[in-house]
Motif scaffolding. Structure first.
Motif, mmCIF file in Angstrom:
data_model
loop_
_atom_site.group_PDB
_atom_site.id
_atom_site.type_symbol
_atom_site.label_atom_id
_atom_site.label_comp_id
_atom_site.label_asym_id
_atom_site.label_seq_id
_atom_site.Cartn_x
_atom_site.Cartn_y
_atom_site.Cartn_z
ATOM 1 N N LEU A 1 -6.577 -25.312 -1.766
ATOM 2 C CA LEU A 1 -5.678 -24.781 -2.785
ATOM 3 C C LEU A 1 -5.743 -23.259 -2.831
ATOM 4 O O LEU A 1 -4.733 -22.585 -3.080
ATOM 5 N N LEU A 2 -6.944 -22.702 -2.591
ATOM 6 C CA LEU A 2 -7.139 -21.261 -2.661
ATOM 7 C C LEU A 2 -6.972 -20.560 -1.319
ATOM 8 O O LEU A 2 -6.731 -19.353 -1.278
ATOM 9 N N VAL B 1 -3.024 -10.444 1.485
ATOM 10 C CA VAL B 1 -2.581 -9.250 2.212
ATOM 11 C C VAL B 1 -1.757 -8.352 1.291
ATOM 12 O O VAL B 1 -1.901 -7.120 1.290
ATOM 13 N N ALA B 2 -0.892 -8.971 0.474
ATOM 14 C CA ALA B 2 -0.076 -8.203 -0.466
ATOM 15 C C ALA B 2 -0.943 -7.483 -1.493
ATOM 16 O O ALA B 2 -0.679 -6.319 -1.835
ATOM 17 N N VAL B 3 -1.982 -8.140 -1.977
ATOM 18 C CA VAL B 3 -2.881 -7.539 -2.961
ATOM 19 C C VAL B 3 -3.606 -6.331 -2.353
ATOM 20 O O VAL B 3 -3.748 -5.290 -3.007
ATOM 21 N N ILE B 4 -4.038 -6.446 -1.109
ATOM 22 C CA ILE B 4 -4.702 -5.321 -0.436
ATOM 23 C C ILE B 4 -3.759 -4.130 -0.345
ATOM 24 O O ILE B 4 -4.144 -2.984 -0.639
ATOM 25 N N CYS B 5 -2.507 -4.379 0.034
ATOM 26 C CA CYS B 5 -1.528 -3.297 0.146
ATOM 27 C C CYS B 5 -1.262 -2.656 -1.216
ATOM 28 O O CYS B 5 -1.138 -1.423 -1.324
ATOM 29 N N ILE B 6 -1.170 -3.483 -2.261
ATOM 30 C CA ILE B 6 -0.933 -2.963 -3.606
ATOM 31 C C ILE B 6 -2.111 -2.100 -4.062
ATOM 32 O O ILE B 6 -1.923 -1.031 -4.664
ATOM 33 N N LYS C 1 -0.936 -14.716 2.700
ATOM 34 C CA LYS C 1 0.059 -13.651 2.513
ATOM 35 C C LYS C 1 -0.153 -12.948 1.175
ATOM 36 O O LYS C 1 0.031 -11.724 1.061
ATOM 37 N N LEU C 2 -0.554 -13.712 0.162
ATOM 38 C CA LEU C 2 -0.805 -13.132 -1.158
ATOM 39 C C LEU C 2 -1.970 -12.151 -1.109
ATOM 40 O O LEU C 2 -1.891 -11.049 -1.679
#
Length: 396
Positions: free
Chosen positions: A114-115, A125-130, A122-123
């Motif tokens: 689930l995690l 990776v998005a958090v790292i970019c943010i 993808k989530l």
């Protein structure tokens, strides 16, 4: 036990999996893993067919004319690794102790899935970019060494920092554990050290049962959870006004701790999560050992490991790793100069004068408890050092 070309061997049960460049061999009883090239796998398969070492050697010489084939030497290596059960009908006495972790099986695999899946990847990776974008837009979010000093009491500062650090470590390691469980494999949590840092470590040896691409999830899981916590800390700092000093202060400590961990992950002279990720991507599974062997030609103070072998095609990667090895050392020195040494100097400059107060003064006892805390941390560090040295002696 004397081996000759006329010898016939019986090996313990082995599970062989093809990897990126070579093969991963698992000894089923002990749970140990070994990396071997194709020529060794062919030799093992012929041994299991009951052929003598002489017959196997002649066959491999014809198949691999450019290789230096010596079956007696190879058999001696197998014997040293504890992989041989019998030689010419004579049993070899080897005490087999399972090295495989068996913990956390109570966590359902679906929780890990689930995690950790294609969507959450993808989530993350998005958090790292943010996080990178927020740090660029709001440079004030980046930590300073004073961020751990929330209170006038140094004892409370240490307790707060230790509590937050412990929570973040547990979150980081449960990232690894849940990633392991997502493949329905067992995990094990241990205590160790990296230089002056006491760390918890998740045994990721079951990763060798997986394909190389699947292992990346296990190695990056802890860092992904760190990035989520850093994102939460950034949002809290930006969302709450200065009136919430305690909440913002806690977020600052979280940011400081995670940023230090990010720097620490880049210190490739230690086997960090990022090191294992690079090792897995390149397929060079003795990168540190081979890198040290390469660097010791110019830096004699680096401990040489002559037990490892650099396979064909790995020389360029090992040389590049040598550069990152030196950069990691310089990065650690910078981290001490920017964070740890200033923190220690400030803390002791505030605490030591408090010992001059009368015994009944609360500041005196604050200083005493603070010094006791540092002794406790030092004791845990010495314990982890001694434990690791004991392991090294056993392995030899």
């Amino acid at each position: 036990m004397k081996l000759s070309l006329q010898s016939q061997l019986i090996l313990y049960p082995l599970t062989i999996r093809q990897d990126k460049k070579h093969y991963i061999v698992e000894e089923s009883l002990s749970g140990e893993f070994f990396e071997m090239p194709k020529v060794c796998i062919d030799a093992i398969q012929l041994i299991n067919q009951g052929e003598s070492l002489a017959v196997i050697e002649q066959h491999l010489i014809q198949t691999y004319p450019d290789d230096d084939i010596n079956l007696v030497e190879f058999a001696e290596q197998l014997l040293a690794l504890g992989l041989i059960k019998e030689v010419d009908g004579e049993a070899i006495r080897v005490i087999k102790k399972s090295q495989s972790p068996k913990g956390f099986m109570w966590i359902p695999s679906w929780v890990g899935q689930l995690l950790f899946n294609k969507i959450t990847s993808k989530l993350f990776v998005a958090v790292i970019c943010i996080n990178i974008l927020l740090a660029i837009i709001h440079p004030g979010l980046l930590p300073e060494y004073q961020d751990i000093f929330l209170f006038d009491s140094m004892m409370l500062n240490v307790l707060m920092y230790m509590a937050i650090t412990l929570v973040l470590i547990v979150i980081h390691e449960f990232g690894h554990i849940l990633a392991v469980r997502s493949y329905n494999l067992p995990a094990k949590l241990e205590i160790g050290n990296r230089l002056l840092f006491i760390v918890f470590e998740t045994d990721l040896s079951p990763a060798w049962k997986l394909k190389p691409q699947q292992r990346n999830r296990l190695y990056t899981a802890g860092m992904c959870f760190d990035q989520m916590m850093l994102f939460i800390a950034f949002v809290i700092t930006l969302s709450f006004p200065e009136g919430h000093a305690l909440l913002i202060g806690i977020s600052g400590i979280v940011t400081l701790d995670i940023v230090i961990k990010i720097i620490y992950q880049c210190c490739f002279y230690m086997k960090t999560d990022l090191y294992y990720l690079v090792e897995n991507i390149t397929g060079c599974y003795n990168l540190m050992e081979n890198g040290r062997q390469y660097l010791c030609k110019w830096l004699p103070f680096i401990k040489k490991d002559s037990t490892t072998e650099t396979f064909v095609g790995e020389v360029k990667v090992v040389r590049m790793y040598g550069v990152f090895y030196i950069c990691g050392v310089l990065l650690t020195l910078s981290m001490f100069a920017i964070y740890f040494i200033p923190q220690a100097l400030y803390a002791y400059s505030q605490v030591l004068p408090e010992l001059l107060h009368p015994v009944g003064n609360p500041y005196f006892w604050d200083a005493v408890v603070f010094l006791g805390q540092t002794l406790l941390i030092g004791g845990l560090l010495v314990y982890s050092w001694m434990k690791n040295r004991g392991r090294e002696k056993i392995s030899w």
